[in-house]
Design an enzyme around this catalytic site. Structure first.
Site, PDB file in Angstrom:
ATOM      1  N   HIS A  93      34.516  48.213 -22.259  1.00 54.62           N
ATOM      2  CA  HIS A  93      33.746  49.313 -21.666  1.00 54.62           C
ATOM      3  C   HIS A  93      33.605  50.527 -22.583  1.00 54.62           C
ATOM      4  CE1 HIS A  93      34.003  47.001 -18.060  1.00 54.62           C
ATOM      5  NE2 HIS A  93      33.543  47.945 -17.280  1.00 54.62           N
ATOM      6  N   GLU A 109      21.457  44.145 -15.200  1.00 53.87           N
ATOM      7  CA  GLU A 109      20.884  44.903 -16.319  1.00 53.87           C
ATOM      8  C   GLU A 109      19.733  44.179 -16.990  1.00 53.87           C
ATOM      9  OE1 GLU A 109      24.154  44.701 -15.819  1.00 53.87           O
ATOM     10  OE2 GLU A 109      24.891  46.765 -15.727  1.00 53.87           O
TER      11      GLU A 109
END
Lengths: 344, 398
Positions: free
Chosen positions: A147, A78
């Protein structure tokens, strides 16, 4: 410059209701595909966006149409690919970066918080980063503590980017199209739990202006302010409250930055009460900000102190019942509205 | 694409440095293993006039940095200030190997690159003085020298943060050629390489490794140039990274061609770096260069330099890059006299003094509108609870 091409926001938006029901994910796909057809500077990059057809099937079929040079799979890096978007957007392209989850954007924090929103300022106006970062935000359904991030509270603290957060397919498409053409960086927050939601999305092209809240339901007793998935919790709560003779305004903010405080105050002047429903944790949340602005600008119109309904101030739990209770759900909203009306 | 690495046969002791001593190779700091071999050196074809220009650029950087140090000590420059003295051949040498519209991006020790890329001393100095005439209107400071007309995508403050940007810039240029078939400004697309500079400290940041993997994977023509001055702040390179004697090993792990170059001799930089640039442009492949250099000053202006001995600094100064080139021009090339050299230095000094005077006499940015402008390209009501964002003055470089 303001937009990559001229968009007429003075036109009234097409009807919010109708019978062209498509999924939230399809609405996102339509927005990206339409903009990619119009502008070859726009490309989509992220994990599993191409050959996998999208980890959540949002980009399904886009590889076939646009090819691997515009629908680009990345490894799980990322920070690396977010930083590539910074360079590419400074250069003059218009990247759309998909984070499979905004939870994973935390490892790219230096790029998206230090570079993206500050580049224009620290270059003295020479270069901005017109890119869109989008992905799932908030609890996805028993995904546990790492998450299930709601990043809007954390990220909205930083000046320099815009933040859009749709609650339904119509807004998902219209806001994403605006995000792609806007010359500023936009963080676009979706929700895994809404991707299969179906709703009317007009066949004609439309762009939803940022900073204009949508009054989803009208009532005189209390103002419910929300954004993203919790707007739907508010609408559920409003339906139940109606049965008890309590009628509320439900304001869907559509964007957090810019924030349409004017619409909140307009509603508040009518109701005298405001409850802000926000999926972030409460401390220094978007709800805190909304309430602060309400107090600063419309204190005299308040018949009850503003209230906020946030997620519980704990890491996101796994157990189904705990997660259900953790969220700013209908029950908590009903309770808060009644409290504001002294009807508990 | 595995490479023939000219450095691979270099014995580690040519580049074995401890915190107290520099172990020099048989030819001094410019060890033979890192030098271009043979008689057909590309630099032999560089004209005297061009070499003189390079010398002027290097001397300009040094004189400029000397004035920065002075101005910093006088508290006219604030914040952090990282000087480039000692490393001049690196920026000037590498930048003169690429086209003017090849994008470059660097870290916070960025004055040298800005000047080598064509920024005026005035705009650079005024930025450090926090003046509206600076390249970022006084909003960036020493670490953020951005120059759009000269394709300099800035100095970047967070160590390693610029490395994915370097990949993104080269990706975009490649996208112009392969997808758009035209440049983003509508002109013809052309094959470009991007130069992405980093310090040796950035070798240990994840961002670089993600960027190198992505570049290798996607065939992105970015050249990562490690400005290996042997210290990340005060941490000697072998105390901070593995394989310090052969940094190209890190590149090989990502399938990227790696090259170690003696960065004190600008001719040697040109000999080895120019062909590499041409290769990357031709093959659309990334590269990684360990450019050996040295900073004579501390990491920043507040560095007491307790981590190295003066002897070490003095030893490196015997291979000073400006002296090396000057000797070449006076000796082998016979195109410059002592008087010519003195005149070049005098001219650079005068220009640096002029830059200081310009910076001092320039106006500070007006609080209204400059404090609040340049936050958004497309300001809208409701972006801040405090006020709306105005439009600021036009950037002086645009």
């Amino acid at each position: 410059m303001a937009y990559s091409r001229s968009v007429d926001f003075s036109q009234p938006l097409p009807s919010f209701t109708g019978d062209r029901a498509i999924q939230f994910r399809e609405a996102l796909r339509e927005a990206m595909s339409e903009e990619m057809r119009r502008d070859d500077r726009v490309f989509l990059m992220g994990e599993e966006v191409a050959y996998y057809q999208g980890a959540y099937k949002i980009s399904q079929g886009m590889l076939d149409e646009f090819g691997p040079q515009r629908v680009i799979d990345t490894p799980i890096s990322e920070n690396g690919f977010a930083g590539m978007a910074v360079g590419a957007s400074m250069y003059g392209l218009r990247p759309i970066i998909e984070f499979m989850s905004w939870s994973f954007s935390l490892v790219a924090a230096d790029q998206i918080l230090n570079n993206v929103p500050k580049m224009l300022y620290m270059s003295g106006g020479q270069w901005g980063c017109p890119c869109v970062f989008r992905g799932n935000d908030g609890a996805g359904g028993q995904l546990g503590s790492t998450h299930s991030w709601c990043v809007e509270g954390l990220y909205s603290n930083v000046p320099g980017m815009k933040i859009a957060i749709p609650s339904n397919p119509y807004d998902a498409k219209g806001l994403l199209k605006t995000a792609i053409v806007d010359d500023d960086p936009v963080f676009f927050l979706e929700s895994e739990r809404m991707l299969s939601d179906k709703g009317h999305v007009p066949a004609e092209e439309y762009y939803i202006p940022f900073g204009k809240a949508h009054l989803r339901r009208e009532g005189n007793d209390c103002t419910l302010v929300s954004f993203g998935r919790p707007v739907n919790f508010c609408l559920e709560a409003a339906q139940e409250l109606e049965k008890e003779g309590i009628n509320v305004d439900v304001l869907d903010m559509r964007t957090i930055k810019p924030l349409d405080t004017e619409s909140i105050i307009r509603s508040l002047k009518k109701t005298g009460r405001v409850v802000v429903v926000d999926q972030c944790w409460p401390f220094a949340s978007v709800a805190s900000e909304v309430i602060t602005q309400v107090c600063e600008r419309a204190f005299d119109y308040l018949d009850h102190q503003p209230l906020r309904v946030n997620s519980d101030d704990v890491p996101s739990p796994y157990a189904k019942n705990l997660e259900a209770e953790f969220l700013p759900h209908k029950g908590k909203i009903i309770k808060a509205v009644k409290a504001s009306l002294h009807k508990l | 694409m595995q490479n023939a690495n000219p450095a691979s046969s270099t014995p580690p002791d040519l580049y074995s440095i401890t915190s107290s001593k520099v172990h020099l190779g048989p030819e001094g700091f410019t060890g033979a293993g890192r030098r271009a071999a043979g008689t057909q050196r590309p630099s032999a074809a560089v004209s005297n006039a061009t070499l003189l220009r390079w010398l002027k650029e290097m001397i300009s950087i040094r004189e400029f940095e000397n004035r920065c140090a002075q101005a910093y000590q006088q508290a006219k420059i604030g914040g952090f200030c990282h000087l480039y003295i000692g490393q001049e051949a690196l920026a000037v040498g590498t930048i003169n190997c690429v086209e003017k519209d090849d994008p470059i991006v660097t870290a916070y020790r960025d004055h040298g690159h800005a000047l080598a890329r064509g920024m005026s001393m005035r705009a650079c100095m005024a930025e450090m003085f926090g003046k509206i005439t600076g390249c970022a209107k006084g909003k960036g400071g020493s670490m953020h020298m951005f120059d759009k007309p000269n394709w300099n995508f800035g100095g970047h403050g967070i160590v390693g943060a610029q490395t994915p940007l370097g990949a993104g810039l080269a990706f975009a240029a490649k996208y112009e050629v392969e997808v758009m078939k035209r440049a983003v400004d509508g002109g013809p697309a052309k094959r470009k390489v991007s130069l992405c500079y980093l310090g040796d400290g950035a070798l240990n940041q994840g961002a670089l490794h993600e960027a190198m993997n992505l570049s290798g994977l996607m065939n992105i023509p970015v050249i990562y140039i490690v400005e290996n001055n042997r210290y990340s702040m005060g941490t000697a390179i072998e105390r901070g990274t593995t394989m310090a004697h052969d940094l190209t090993a890190k590149a090989r792990a990502y399938g990227i061609e790696g090259l170690q170059i003696d960065g004190m001799d600008i001719l040697n930089i040109y000999d080895l770096f120019k062909p590499l640039v041409d290769r990357c442009r031709e093959t659309s492949r990334p590269a990684f260069v360990d450019l050996l250099t040295y900073r004579y000053q501390g990491h920043s202006m507040s560095d007491p330099q307790k981590y190295r001995k003066k002897d070490e600094v003095d030893a490196v100064k015997t291979t000073d890059s400006i002296e090396l080139l000057a000797r070449h021009l006076m000796g082998e090339r016979k195109c410059m006299s002592e008087a010519d050299y003195d005149a070049i230095v005098a001219e650079a000094k005068a220009a640096a003094i002029d830059a200081v005077e310009f910076a001092e006499s320039s106006a500070t940015p007006e609080v209204e509108p400059e404090l609040w402008s340049d936050v958004y390209s497309n300001p809208q009501p409701g972006l801040s609870p405090q006020r709306e964002y105005p439009t600021g003055a036009k950037n002086p470089l645009l």
